[in-house]
Structure formats: structure tokens, C-alpha cells
Design an enzyme around this catalytic site. Structure first.
Site, PDB file in Angstrom:
ATOM      1  N   ALA A 125       1.292  -1.225  -0.015  1.00 42.90           N
ATOM      2  CA  ALA A 125      -0.102   0.288  -0.857  1.00 42.90           C
ATOM      3  C   ALA A 125       0.793   1.424   0.014  1.00 42.90           C
ATOM      4  CB  ALA A 125      -0.835   0.116   1.355  1.00 42.90           C
ATOM      5  N   ILE A 158      -5.716  -0.166  -3.786  1.00 43.55           N
ATOM      6  CA  ILE A 158      -4.823  -1.025  -2.814  1.00 43.55           C
ATOM      7  C   ILE A 158      -5.320  -3.188  -3.790  1.00 43.55           C
ATOM      8  CG2 ILE A 158      -3.514  -2.302  -1.306  1.00 43.55           C
ATOM      9  CD1 ILE A 158      -2.945   0.203  -1.761  1.00 43.55           C
ATOM     10  N   TYR A 233      13.761   4.807  -0.106  1.00 38.79           N
ATOM     11  CA  TYR A 233      14.911   3.818  -0.723  1.00 38.79           C
ATOM     12  C   TYR A 233      14.422   2.282  -0.928  1.00 38.79           C
ATOM     13  CZ  TYR A 233      16.932   8.576   0.621  1.00 38.79           C
ATOM     14  OH  TYR A 233      16.577   9.754   0.197  1.00 38.79           O
ATOM     15  N   GLU A 242       8.765  -4.739  -9.956  1.00 39.49           N
ATOM     16  CA  GLU A 242       8.229  -5.049 -10.820  1.00 39.49           C
ATOM     17  C   GLU A 242       7.474  -4.764 -11.469  1.00 39.49           C
ATOM     18  OE1 GLU A 242       6.412  -1.736  -7.221  1.00 39.49           O
ATOM     19  OE2 GLU A 242       4.756  -1.678  -8.646  1.00 39.49           O
TER      20      GLU A 242
HETATM   21  C1  LIG Z   1      -6.157  -1.583 -10.444  1.00 39.17           C
HETATM   22  C2  LIG Z   1      -5.103  -0.691  -9.699  1.00 39.17           C
HETATM   23  C3  LIG Z   1      -4.611  -1.234  -8.856  1.00 39.17           C
HETATM   24  C4  LIG Z   1      -3.672  -0.633  -8.280  1.00 39.17           C
HETATM   25  N1  LIG Z   1      -2.415  -1.363  -7.151  1.00 39.17           N
HETATM   26  C5  LIG Z   1      -1.995  -0.358  -6.747  1.00 39.17           C
HETATM   27  C6  LIG Z   1      -1.521  -0.949  -5.358  1.00 39.17           C
HETATM   28  O1  LIG Z   1      -1.619  -2.899  -4.871  1.00 39.17           O
HETATM   29  N2  LIG Z   1      -1.109  -0.677  -4.094  1.00 39.17           N
HETATM   30  C7  LIG Z   1      -0.270   0.880  -4.539  1.00 39.17           C
HETATM   31  O2  LIG Z   1      -0.143   1.568  -3.680  1.00 39.17           O
HETATM   32  N3  LIG Z   1      -0.779   1.176  -6.124  1.00 39.17           N
HETATM   33  C8  LIG Z   1      -1.912   0.604  -6.595  1.00 39.17           C
HETATM   34  N4  LIG Z   1      -2.534   0.785  -7.508  1.00 39.17           N
HETATM   35  C9  LIG Z   1      -1.220   3.077  -7.990  1.00 39.17           C
HETATM   36  C10 LIG Z   1      -1.504   2.579  -8.734  1.00 39.17           C
HETATM   37  O3  LIG Z   1       0.129   2.571  -9.001  1.00 39.17           O
HETATM   38  C11 LIG Z   1      -0.995   4.590  -9.313  1.00 39.17           C
HETATM   39  O4  LIG Z   1      -2.877   4.429 -10.664  1.00 39.17           O
HETATM   40  C12 LIG Z   1      -0.101   5.248 -10.193  1.00 39.17           C
HETATM   41  O5  LIG Z   1       0.963   5.035  -9.955  1.00 39.17           O
HETATM   42  C13 LIG Z   1      -0.162   6.663 -10.450  1.00 39.17           C
HETATM   43  O6  LIG Z   1      -0.842   6.948  -9.659  1.00 39.17           O
HETATM   44  P1  LIG Z   1      -2.114   7.767  -9.571  1.00 39.17           P
HETATM   45  O7  LIG Z   1      -3.516   7.792 -10.130  1.00 39.17           O
HETATM   46  O8  LIG Z   1      -2.459   8.820  -8.068  1.00 39.17           O
HETATM   47  O9  LIG Z   1      -2.245   9.035 -10.789  1.00 39.17           O
HETATM   48  P2  LIG Z   1      -1.324  10.315 -10.969  1.00 39.17           P
HETATM   49  O10 LIG Z   1       0.272  10.793 -10.146  1.00 39.17           O
HETATM   50  O11 LIG Z   1      -2.404  11.669 -10.316  1.00 39.17           O
HETATM   51  O12 LIG Z   1      -1.359  10.911 -12.447  1.00 39.17           O
HETATM   52  C14 LIG Z   1      -1.683  11.644 -13.382  1.00 39.17           C
HETATM   53  C15 LIG Z   1      -1.470  11.582 -14.692  1.00 39.17           C
HETATM   54  O13 LIG Z   1      -0.291  12.600 -14.622  1.00 39.17           O
HETATM   55  C16 LIG Z   1       0.476  11.578 -14.593  1.00 39.17           C
HETATM   56  N5  LIG Z   1       2.003  12.277 -13.925  1.00 39.17           N
HETATM   57  C17 LIG Z   1       2.355  12.414 -12.817  1.00 39.17           C
HETATM   58  N6  LIG Z   1       3.682  12.979 -12.558  1.00 39.17           N
HETATM   59  C18 LIG Z   1       3.493  13.018 -13.730  1.00 39.17           C
HETATM   60  C19 LIG Z   1       5.382  12.784 -14.150  1.00 39.17           C
HETATM   61  N7  LIG Z   1       5.770  14.675 -13.171  1.00 39.17           N
HETATM   62  N8  LIG Z   1       5.491  14.039 -15.026  1.00 39.17           N
HETATM   63  C20 LIG Z   1       4.447  13.172 -16.262  1.00 39.17           C
HETATM   64  N9  LIG Z   1       3.461  12.974 -16.323  1.00 39.17           N
HETATM   65  C21 LIG Z   1       3.063  13.076 -14.795  1.00 39.17           C
HETATM   66  C22 LIG Z   1       0.710  10.271 -14.770  1.00 39.17           C
HETATM   67  O14 LIG Z   1       1.550   9.974 -15.700  1.00 39.17           O
HETATM   68  C23 LIG Z   1      -0.910  11.012 -15.069  1.00 39.17           C
HETATM   69  O15 LIG Z   1      -1.120   9.654 -16.401  1.00 39.17           O
HETATM   70  C24 LIG Z   1      -3.654   0.203  -8.263  1.00 39.17           C
HETATM   71  C25 LIG Z   1      -3.728   1.170  -9.644  1.00 39.17           C
HETATM   72  C26 LIG Z   1      -5.071   0.531  -9.843  1.00 39.17           C
HETATM   73  C27 LIG Z   1      -5.539   1.086 -11.327  1.00 39.17           C
END
Ligand SMILES: Cc1cc2nc3c(=O)[nH]c(=O)nc-3n(C[C@H](O)[C@H](O)[C@H](O)COP(=O)(O)OP(=O)(O)OC[C@H]3O[C@@H](n4cnc5c(N)ncnc54)[C@H](O)[C@@H]3O)c2cc1C
Length: 386
Positions: A125, A158, A233, A242
Site C-alpha cells: 500500500a 490497493i 529508498y 516490479e
Molecule cells: C487496478 C489498479 C491496481 C493498483 N494496485 C496498487 C497497489 O496494489 N498498491 C499501490 O500502492 N498502488 C496501486 N495502484 C495505484 C497505481 O500505482 C497508481 O494509480 C499509479 O502509480 C498512478 O498514480 P495516480 O493514480 O495517483 O495518478 P497521478 O500520479 O495523479 O497521475 C495522473 C497522470 O499524470 C501523469 N503524471 C504524474 N506525474 C507526472 C510527471 N512527473 N510527468 C509527466 N506526467 C506525470 C501520470 O502519468 C498520469 O497520466 C493500482 C492502480 C490500479 C488502477
């Protein structure tokens, strides 16, 4: 294209995994897709076969298999004969190693046997309603008190969120330092730990995805992984693997889509002949075959590099970026070749298409992968190089 990284042991293993999935997943899949969750017994059955945390030492009940190719086979066969909703890779290879590599001896002895047998289902998480890509922006926090830490905050999206028994939770431990994060092992039943509903989503219908809430959860110090201020880190250290895991799944899902489409276009007829006979169909399939083969060669090379401890975060990011884009393109083109049938739930291509959409988002979005790759090329605006 012939793949040259596997030996006889791998082929035998692949065969048994395929049979296991056909017997234990296929008959229940429709019910699980409807319910939005798999039966947790599937993890126990996988544990019986030795498929959970194969890498763990025999001393804890594992098989001590460090060759990533076996993990790759599990992922590939799950795409071909199982369902992406079965979060085995997440449990075994994505979460388990946090305990295996960061855990102390007491933690490993206490926790690994249950994970290996499939009795304890793992999740990780990191993501919160206000922070996903930007891990350093998380607000869930933990405060040190005597023999425990008091955890407050919430997580979202999650995976294994409902079935999960043990979660690796990232929480801020140093208020004024973005990288001051700790990793806490939160167990089912701890006071103040609750879950939200199983979230409805576009794809991965049989996978439970949930919100987690922490309200003054007292996490014993015995449940802290490593140094409670170095979690950021640690997370970065595990991300390369991953991304490789996700990349393996993407190419395998594309292969599954191609195989079912080949069958479909041979049978489906229009204008007096099989769809397969149209030049457009043959050219599309030829293009897809080429893209999948090219992606597979790249991923296989990454797997071998990873086995030798040589896979870098940048190349893992390239693998994830490329493989998820191949999966997106192939599932889209394959659905198109199914016509209206491809849009119907009863044809599995519709499921593969919907599942594929998340591959470019989770485990680091495509945009974040490009950032990592660009930085490795010396293009880092934070350092004024761009
Ligand atoms: C089905 C599913 C399962 C998941 N399972 C887990 C899990 O088990 N554990 C967990 O911790 N998370 C989990 N996640 C979360 C997932 O890792 C995040 O949704 C993902 O990292 C993107 O974060 P966000 O949704 O907050 O999008 P945001 O960070 O809000 O991003 C929104 C948009 O902005 C873009 N963006 C963000 N920063 C930048 C940048 N610096 N430059 C250019 N573009 C950018 C992104 O690429 C995206 O297009 C899961 C998500 C889904 C949909």
C-alpha cells in the site's frame, strides 16, 4: 519465434503450471469475474504446488528457486490459462521479497511460512487519494511511541485489498523530509485498521482492489521493515523488479490476445470467405506477431540480466513502457478483428482489452517510465541538464 532462454526444467514446470491453472482457475472464472474477487483458497492451492514465494529459502518452507524464469513462466501461463485477476505475482514476487530481503530473522520466521503456504495473502500500500506517481507526497504518517508506531491515514487502489491479510504500508516517519518514509507490516485484525469497499473498475474484474484506512493503528516495532526512515529508498530498490514483472505479464497478455484472434478470424466469415483471408487481417496479424516477438526478445534478455543482478532501473522502465504499449496496441487491434463480438463480455478479448488499460498506469505510469529513461540519458531538469 523460438525463445532460447528456457531449458527442459522450465518446460516441465510450464506444463504443470498450465494444467494447474486450467484445473483451478478456468472452472471458477465466470463466478469470480461476477463477484469481483477470487476465492482465497486459490492461494492455498498455489501454495500446495510450491508456486508462492518460490524464491524463499527452504528453512522457511520455500523452494529456494532464485531463477526468475520460473516466475516468468507463472506470469505467462496465468495470462494464457488463468486470469490477470489472480494476484499471485503481486503476492509472491512483488510483496514477498520486501519481507525476504528487508525482514529480520524473527520477521522471516514468523511471516514467511504463511505466505509460502498461501494462508497469508500479501499486498502493498503506497498509493493514496492524494499521491500516486509522487510517492514522496504521501500523507499517511507514523509516530514512534515506546514499543510501537501509531499509524494514521489512508491508501487507495490497493490490489488484494479485500483478500489480503498482511500489507506493507508506506508511511511518513519524518514530517519535514519528503523521503523520510517507513515500511510497516499491518496485519488483518489490528485495531483501527479497516478497509473500504471492493472498488468497481474497468478491467481486472476478478481482482479485489480496495481502500485501506488506518485510525491510530498501533503497529509493534517488530512489524517495521528495516530502518523506519529509509522506506523511500527501499521502495525505489524494488521497483525495477516490479516493472519487469508487469512487463512479462503485458507481453504474455498480448500473446494470449493474438492466439485467440487467430482462431477467431479463421472461423468468422464475411463476404463469402474467412476474415483471415482479407489482406488487412493478415497484415494486422503479421504486424502484431512482429511486435510481440520483438518485445519478447527484449523482455527475455531483461529476465536473464535480472538473474545476473544486472537489470538496471532504466532498462526495467524501458521494458515496462514498451511491453505495456505493445499490449495496448495488440489488444485493441485484436478486438477490432473480432468486430462486434469483441465488445461482448462473452468473448475473452474484451476482457484482455479492458485489463490492458491499467498496464500503462500502475507500477509507474508510462509518463513516469519516460521520465526515468530520459534522466538516465542525462536529461534531468532537476539538475539543470535539460
Ligand atoms: C487496478 C489498479 C491496481 C493498483 N494496485 C496498487 C497497489 O496494489 N498498491 C499501490 O500502492 N498502488 C496501486 N495502484 C495505484 C497505481 O500505482 C497508481 O494509480 C499509479 O502509480 C498512478 O498514480 P495516480 O493514480 O495517483 O495518478 P497521478 O500520479 O495523479 O497521475 C495522473 C497522470 O499524470 C501523469 N503524471 C504524474 N506525474 C507526472 C510527471 N512527473 N510527468 C509527466 N506526467 C506525470 C501520470 O502519468 C498520469 O497520466 C493500482 C492502480 C490500479 C488502477
Amino acid at each position: 519465434m523460438h525463445r532460447n532462454i528456457f531449458e527442459e526444467d522450465h518446460d516441465i514446470f510450464r506444463d504443470s503450471v498450465a494444467k494447474f491453472l486450467q484445473a483451478e482457475v478456468t472452472p471458477h472464472l465466470e463466478r469470480w469475474l461476477e463477484a469481483g474477487i477470487i476465492d482465497r483458497e486459490l492461494f492455498l492451492k498455489a501454495g500446495d504446488q510450491g508456486y508462492c514465494l518460490m524464491w524463499a529459502d527452504e528453512a522457511y518452507g520455500g523452494m529456494g528457486v532464485h531463477d526468475f524464469r520460473f516466475e516468468q513462466i507463472l506470469i505467462e501461463e496465468n495470462a494464457l490459462h488463468g486470469d490477470a485477476g489472480f494476484g499471485l505475482g503481486l503476492h509472491s514476487r512483488l510483496c514477498g521479497p520486501y519481507i525476504g530481503q528487508l525482514g529480520n530473522e524473527e520477521q522471516k520466521q514468523r511471516l514467511l511460512p504463511g505466505c509460502i503456504s498461501g494462508e497469508t495473502i500479501l499486498g502493498i500500500a503506497m498509493t493514496e487519494p492524494g499521491a500516486g506517481s509522487d510517492v514522496a507526497g504521501i500523507r499517511t504518517h507514523a509516530q514512534e511511541q515506546d514499543d510501537h508506531w501509531v499509524l494514521n491515514g489512508s491508501k487507495t487502489y490497493i490490489s488484494n485489498g479485500i483478500n489480503g491479510d498482511l500489507f506493507i504500508v508506506a508511511a511518513r516517519t519524518v514530517p519535514d523530509h519528503p523521503h523520510g518514509i517507513g515500511l510497516f507490516l499491518v496485519e488483518r485484525g489490528m485495531d483501527g485498521f479497516t478497509r473500504g469497499r471492493n472498488l468497481k473498475k474497468l478491467g481486472l474484474k476478478a481482482q479485489d482492489t480496495a481502500e485501506l484506512f488506518f485510525d491510530n493503528v498501533q503497529v509493534p516495532k517488530a512489524n517495521v521493515l528495516g530502518d523506519p526512515r529509509k522506506g523511500f529508498y527501499y521502495l525505489m530498490q524494488f521497483l525495477a523488479e516490479e516493472r519487469l514483472i508487469v512487463a512479462c505479464g503485458c507481453v504474455a497478455a498480448a500473446e494470449a490476445a493474438l492466439r485467440m484472434t487467430l482462431d477467431y478470424v479463421r472461423e468468422r466469415r464475411a463476404f463469402g470467405r474467412a476474415i483471415a483471408e482479407f489482406q488487412n487481417t493478415r497484415f494486422k496479424l503479421a504486424e502484431m506477431r512482429t511486435r510481440i516477438d520483438a518485445a519478447q526478445v527484449f523482455i527475455d534478455r531483461c529476465v536473464m540480466d535480472h538473474n545476473e543482478g544486472k537489470l538496471t532501473a532504466e532498462v526495467a522502465a524501458e521494458a515496462k513502457l514498451f511491453a505495456s504499449e505493445v499490449e495496448a496496441l495488440v489488444t485493441d487491434e485484436c478486438l477490432q478483428l473480432h468486430g462486434g463480438a469483441g465488445y461482448m463480455d462473452e468473448y475473452p478479448i474484451s476482457r484482455l482489452y479492458a485489463n490492458a488499460r491499467v498496464s500503462r498506469i500502475y507500477a509507474g505510469s508510462s509518463e513516469i517510465m519516460k521520465e526515468i529513461i530520459a534522466r538516465s540519458m542525462g536529461l534531468d531538469p532537476r539538475r539543470g541538464a535539460a
